[in-house]
Write a protein that holds these residues in place. Structure first.
Motif, short mmCIF file in Angstrom:
data_model
loop_
_atom_site.label_atom_id
_atom_site.label_comp_id
_atom_site.label_asym_id
_atom_site.label_seq_id
_atom_site.Cartn_x
_atom_site.Cartn_y
_atom_site.Cartn_z
N VAL A 287 0.86 -1.18 0.00
CA VAL A 287 0.00 0.00 0.00
C VAL A 287 0.89 1.23 0.00
O VAL A 287 1.86 1.32 0.77
CB VAL A 287 -0.92 0.01 1.23
CG1 VAL A 287 -1.65 1.34 1.36
CG2 VAL A 287 -1.92 -1.13 1.14
N LEU A 288 0.57 2.18 -0.87
CA LEU A 288 1.33 3.43 -0.94
C LEU A 288 0.76 4.40 0.10
O LEU A 288 -0.43 4.72 0.08
CB LEU A 288 1.22 4.03 -2.34
CG LEU A 288 2.19 5.17 -2.65
CD1 LEU A 288 3.60 4.62 -2.84
CD2 LEU A 288 1.76 5.93 -3.89
N VAL A 289 1.61 4.87 0.99
CA VAL A 289 1.21 5.78 2.07
C VAL A 289 1.70 7.17 1.72
O VAL A 289 2.91 7.43 1.72
CB VAL A 289 1.80 5.33 3.42
CG1 VAL A 289 1.37 6.28 4.54
CG2 VAL A 289 1.36 3.90 3.75
N THR A 290 0.76 8.08 1.42
CA THR A 290 1.14 9.44 1.04
C THR A 290 1.15 10.41 2.22
O THR A 290 1.39 11.60 2.05
CB THR A 290 0.17 9.99 -0.04
OG1 THR A 290 -1.14 10.12 0.52
CG2 THR A 290 0.13 9.06 -1.24
N ARG A 291 0.90 9.91 3.41
CA ARG A 291 0.87 10.76 4.60
C ARG A 291 2.24 11.40 4.84
O ARG A 291 3.28 10.75 4.67
CB ARG A 291 0.49 9.89 5.80
CG ARG A 291 0.14 10.65 7.05
CD ARG A 291 -0.27 9.69 8.16
NE ARG A 291 -0.87 10.39 9.28
CZ ARG A 291 -1.24 9.81 10.42
NH1 ARG A 291 -1.08 8.50 10.56
NH2 ARG A 291 -1.79 10.50 11.40
N PRO A 292 2.28 12.66 5.27
CA PRO A 292 3.57 13.33 5.50
C PRO A 292 4.36 12.69 6.65
O PRO A 292 3.79 12.04 7.54
CB PRO A 292 3.18 14.76 5.86
CG PRO A 292 1.79 14.94 5.33
CD PRO A 292 1.14 13.59 5.43
#
Length: 249
Positions: free
Chosen positions: A3-8
């Protein structure tokens, strides 16, 4: 499968750990960078502190104002910001629980309830981000409260996906993407277009913190958008579980 996590950063590490606890690999691809905004301490007295993001607390970590604010009650929305406040040294943390991310209306109601409807003699200090979706000061002013807003951080979009993310796309390993804000969702779409992976990215399930975030992906043509049932991390992980294909028997 990942899963790609785009959270900073640094919060994306906690998301990655939560996914791994579920047996899911995580690829970290923060699309926003938190930048501190300098501001002067005018020495004014305040009755309390308002924050809607842990980023505000990180922004004042080394600021001279921090020490004198620690004795004041701090009002926030959600367990994540509350935990960050306690870790920063605030002892009087009052939490508004809401199904909407950083719900200003719930926060205004919390402050009014805590003060028993009587505005304090000094203003409240709102440590805000540069992008404010709702004017908390106006909400509280309608209830007779005075609020001083200080912008202490801003979120800057990043133009490119990290190499690890691009390699994962090329290998067909990305099974879903997680989005935590409208701005980071837009940054992801821009970066995906620049890197030439937009078509394959839009074909994936996209897990969003709220309907407002989901709207950005739907408008871009995302094939499948899953919205978290609550605006918190546990609900986001549950949304990922709903989005991912069932394991083969």
């Amino acid at each position: 499968m990942a899963v790609l996590v785009t959270r900073p950063a640094p919060d994306h590490e906690a998301t990655a750990a939560a996914l791994r606890d579920k047996g899911i690999d995580a690829v970290l691809a923060p699309l926003m960078r938190c930048e501190t905004v300098a501001f002067a301490d005018d020495g004014a007295d305040y009755a309390g502190v308002i924050v809607t993001s842990a980023n505000a607390l990180r922004a004042i970590e080394d600021h001279p104002i921090r020490q004198r604010l620690l004795a004041l009650p701090l009002f926030t929305v959600g367990e994540h910001s509350a935990a960050a406040a306690k870790a920063a040294g605030f002892d009087k943390v009052v939490i508004a629980k809401s199904k909407s991310a950083r719900n200003a209306a719930a926060l205004a109601e919390l402050v009014a309830r805590h003060s028993k409807g009587a505005p304090p003699p000094f203003p409240l200090l709102y440590l805000a981000g540069a992008e404010v979706t709702r004017d908390i000061g106006a909400d509280l002013a309608a209830r007779g409260f005075s609020v001083v807003t200080r912008t202490v951080y801003r979120m800057a979009p990043l133009a490119h996906l990290p190499k690890l993310a691009l390699d994962a796309f090329a290998a067909g390993r990305i099974a879903a993407v997680m989005h935590y804000s409208r701005r980071s969702a837009r940054a992801f779409l821009t970066a995906a277009r620049i890197e030439g992976v937009e078509i394959s990215a839009l074909a994936l399930p996209h897990c969003c913190l709220s309907d407002a975030v989901a709207e950005v992906l739907r408008d871009a043509g995302a094939a499948r958008v899953v919205v978290a049932r609550n605006a918190d991390e546990a609900a986001m992980i549950e949304a990922v579980m709903r989005a991912l294909p069932a394991p083969a028997c």
